[in-house]
Design a protein around this motif. Structure first.
Motif, PDB file in Angstrom:
ATOM      1  N   LEU A  11       0.829  -1.204   0.000  1.00 30.50           N
ATOM      2  CA  LEU A  11       0.000   0.000   0.000  1.00 30.50           C
ATOM      3  C   LEU A  11       0.864   1.255   0.000  1.00 30.50           C
ATOM      4  O   LEU A  11       0.569   2.223  -0.712  1.00 30.50           O
ATOM      5  N   GLN A  12       1.938   1.250   0.756  1.00 28.75           N
ATOM      6  CA  GLN A  12       2.833   2.414   0.782  1.00 28.75           C
ATOM      7  C   GLN A  12       3.531   2.590  -0.563  1.00 28.75           C
ATOM      8  O   GLN A  12       3.672   3.713  -1.049  1.00 28.75           O
ATOM      9  N   ARG A  13       3.949   1.497  -1.185  1.00 25.75           N
ATOM     10  CA  ARG A  13       4.560   1.598  -2.514  1.00 25.75           C
ATOM     11  C   ARG A  13       3.564   2.189  -3.502  1.00 25.75           C
ATOM     12  O   ARG A  13       3.904   3.051  -4.318  1.00 25.75           O
ATOM     13  N   THR A  14       2.331   1.730  -3.427  1.00 29.17           N
ATOM     14  CA  THR A  14       1.290   2.228  -4.327  1.00 29.17           C
ATOM     15  C   THR A  14       1.089   3.726  -4.148  1.00 29.17           C
ATOM     16  O   THR A  14       0.995   4.469  -5.124  1.00 29.17           O
ATOM     17  N   MET A  15       1.050   4.177  -2.890  1.00 31.46           N
ATOM     18  CA  MET A  15       0.864   5.608  -2.627  1.00 31.46           C
ATOM     19  C   MET A  15       2.017   6.432  -3.193  1.00 31.46           C
ATOM     20  O   MET A  15       1.791   7.500  -3.769  1.00 31.46           O
ATOM     21  N   LEU A  16       3.244   5.943  -3.049  1.00 33.81           N
ATOM     22  CA  LEU A  16       4.393   6.674  -3.580  1.00 33.81           C
ATOM     23  C   LEU A  16       4.350   6.755  -5.099  1.00 33.81           C
ATOM     24  O   LEU A  16       4.659   7.799  -5.682  1.00 33.81           O
ATOM     25  N   VAL A  17       3.958   5.676  -5.732  1.00 32.94           N
ATOM     26  CA  VAL A  17       3.840   5.686  -7.197  1.00 32.94           C
ATOM     27  C   VAL A  17       2.762   6.675  -7.627  1.00 32.94           C
ATOM     28  O   VAL A  17       2.969   7.468  -8.550  1.00 32.94           O
ATOM     29  N   LEU A  18       1.621   6.645  -6.967  1.00 31.63           N
ATOM     30  CA  LEU A  18       0.547   7.574  -7.318  1.00 31.63           C
ATOM     31  C   LEU A  18       0.987   9.022  -7.133  1.00 31.63           C
ATOM     32  O   LEU A  18       0.684   9.885  -7.959  1.00 31.63           O
ATOM     33  N   VAL A  37      -7.439  10.979   3.900  1.00 28.90           N
ATOM     34  CA  VAL A  37      -6.324  11.824   3.488  1.00 28.90           C
ATOM     35  C   VAL A  37      -5.221  11.777   4.544  1.00 28.90           C
ATOM     36  O   VAL A  37      -4.032  11.743   4.221  1.00 28.90           O
ATOM     37  N   GLY A  38      -5.586  11.743   5.810  1.00 23.61           N
ATOM     38  CA  GLY A  38      -4.601  11.661   6.884  1.00 23.61           C
ATOM     39  C   GLY A  38      -3.764  10.396   6.797  1.00 23.61           C
ATOM     40  O   GLY A  38      -2.554  10.420   7.047  1.00 23.61           O
ATOM     41  N   THR A  39      -4.396   9.294   6.438  1.00 31.78           N
ATOM     42  CA  THR A  39      -3.673   8.036   6.277  1.00 31.78           C
ATOM     43  C   THR A  39      -2.687   8.132   5.122  1.00 31.78           C
ATOM     44  O   THR A  39      -1.549   7.658   5.220  1.00 31.78           O
ATOM     45  N   VAL A  40      -3.098   8.766   4.043  1.00 26.17           N
ATOM     46  CA  VAL A  40      -2.208   8.958   2.894  1.00 26.17           C
ATOM     47  C   VAL A  40      -0.987   9.768   3.321  1.00 26.17           C
ATOM     48  O   VAL A  40       0.157   9.376   3.077  1.00 26.17           O
ATOM     49  N   LYS A  41      -1.229  10.901   3.987  1.00 22.63           N
ATOM     50  CA  LYS A  41      -0.128  11.777   4.390  1.00 22.63           C
ATOM     51  C   LYS A  41       0.846  11.060   5.320  1.00 22.63           C
ATOM     52  O   LYS A  41       2.064  11.122   5.127  1.00 22.63           O
ATOM     53  N   SER A  42       0.322  10.393   6.330  1.00 22.21           N
ATOM     54  CA  SER A  42       1.215   9.740   7.291  1.00 22.21           C
ATOM     55  C   SER A  42       1.946   8.556   6.663  1.00 22.21           C
ATOM     56  O   SER A  42       3.127   8.333   6.936  1.00 22.21           O
ATOM     57  N   SER A  43       1.284   7.820   5.796  1.00 21.61           N
ATOM     58  CA  SER A  43       1.926   6.673   5.153  1.00 21.61           C
ATOM     59  C   SER A  43       3.036   7.103   4.210  1.00 21.61           C
ATOM     60  O   SER A  43       4.107   6.475   4.176  1.00 21.61           O
ATOM     61  N   ILE A  44       2.805   8.145   3.446  1.00 17.35           N
ATOM     62  CA  ILE A  44       3.841   8.643   2.548  1.00 17.35           C
ATOM     63  C   ILE A  44       5.026   9.152   3.359  1.00 17.35           C
ATOM     64  O   ILE A  44       6.181   8.870   3.041  1.00 17.35           O
ATOM     65  N   TRP A  45       4.755   9.871   4.434  1.00 13.14           N
ATOM     66  CA  TRP A  45       5.830  10.380   5.284  1.00 13.14           C
ATOM     67  C   TRP A  45       6.659   9.223   5.844  1.00 13.14           C
ATOM     68  O   TRP A  45       7.886   9.259   5.801  1.00 13.14           O
ATOM     69  N   ARG A  46       5.980   8.187   6.336  1.00 13.51           N
ATOM     70  CA  ARG A  46       6.703   7.025   6.884  1.00 13.51           C
ATOM     71  C   ARG A  46       7.517   6.310   5.804  1.00 13.51           C
ATOM     72  O   ARG A  46       8.639   5.859   6.050  1.00 13.51           O
ATOM     73  N   SER A  47       6.971   6.203   4.618  1.00 12.40           N
ATOM     74  CA  SER A  47       7.678   5.544   3.516  1.00 12.40           C
ATOM     75  C   SER A  47       8.953   6.290   3.151  1.00 12.40           C
ATOM     76  O   SER A  47      10.011   5.683   2.978  1.00 12.40           O
ATOM     77  N   LEU A  48       8.847   7.593   3.030  1.00 10.46           N
ATOM     78  CA  LEU A  48      10.023   8.392   2.688  1.00 10.46           C
ATOM     79  C   LEU A  48      11.060   8.351   3.802  1.00 10.46           C
ATOM     80  O   LEU A  48      12.261   8.281   3.536  1.00 10.46           O
ATOM     81  N   ARG A  49      10.602   8.361   5.035  1.00 14.26           N
ATOM     82  CA  ARG A  49      11.519   8.258   6.167  1.00 14.26           C
ATOM     83  C   ARG A  49      12.274   6.931   6.117  1.00 14.26           C
ATOM     84  O   ARG A  49      13.481   6.877   6.312  1.00 14.26           O
ATOM     85  N   ARG A  50      11.574   5.860   5.808  1.00 13.21           N
ATOM     86  CA  ARG A  50      12.214   4.541   5.730  1.00 13.21           C
ATOM     87  C   ARG A  50      13.255   4.511   4.608  1.00 13.21           C
ATOM     88  O   ARG A  50      14.354   3.980   4.783  1.00 13.21           O
ATOM     89  N   LEU A  51      12.939   5.095   3.464  1.00 14.20           N
ATOM     90  CA  LEU A  51      13.902   5.139   2.366  1.00 14.20           C
ATOM     91  C   LEU A  51      15.141   5.943   2.762  1.00 14.20           C
ATOM     92  O   LEU A  51      16.265   5.557   2.449  1.00 14.20           O
ATOM     93  N   ARG A  52      14.922   7.049   3.465  1.00 17.53           N
ATOM     94  CA  ARG A  52      16.064   7.855   3.923  1.00 17.53           C
ATOM     95  C   ARG A  52      16.902   7.098   4.940  1.00 17.53           C
ATOM     96  O   ARG A  52      18.129   7.183   4.926  1.00 17.53           O
TER      97      ARG A  52
END
Length: 72
Positions: A11-18, A37-52
């Motif tokens: 789901l997080q990968r999908t959000m980043l692609v979108l 929308v809150g779930t989208v924002k927090s999930s994208i933030w967590r995904s980017l943090r993990r990549l960093r």
């Protein structure tokens, strides 16, 4: 699957692609996936943090390369 891609839930990968490949907004992503929308924002933030974090601990790749795996 290897690297950062394997550690991100689908789901997080999908959000980043979108967001970054299709240029969708948070409300559009939320509507497409049927989540808030809150779930989208927090999930994208967590995904980017993990990549960093992967980059910081010497994963051998930069964020851009790790993120590029998402659509490979």
């Amino acid at each position: 699957m290897a690297g950062a891609r394997a550690r991100l839930p689908e789901l997080q990968r999908t959000m980043l692609v979108l967001r970054y490949y299709e240029g969708r907004t948070d409300p559009e992503i939320a509507e497409i996936l049927g989540i808030s929308v809150g779930t989208v924002k927090s999930s994208i933030w967590r995904s980017l943090r993990r990549l960093r974090e992967d980059e910081a601990i010497g994963c051998g790749r930069g964020v851009e390369e790790s993120f590029g795996e998402l659509v490979a």
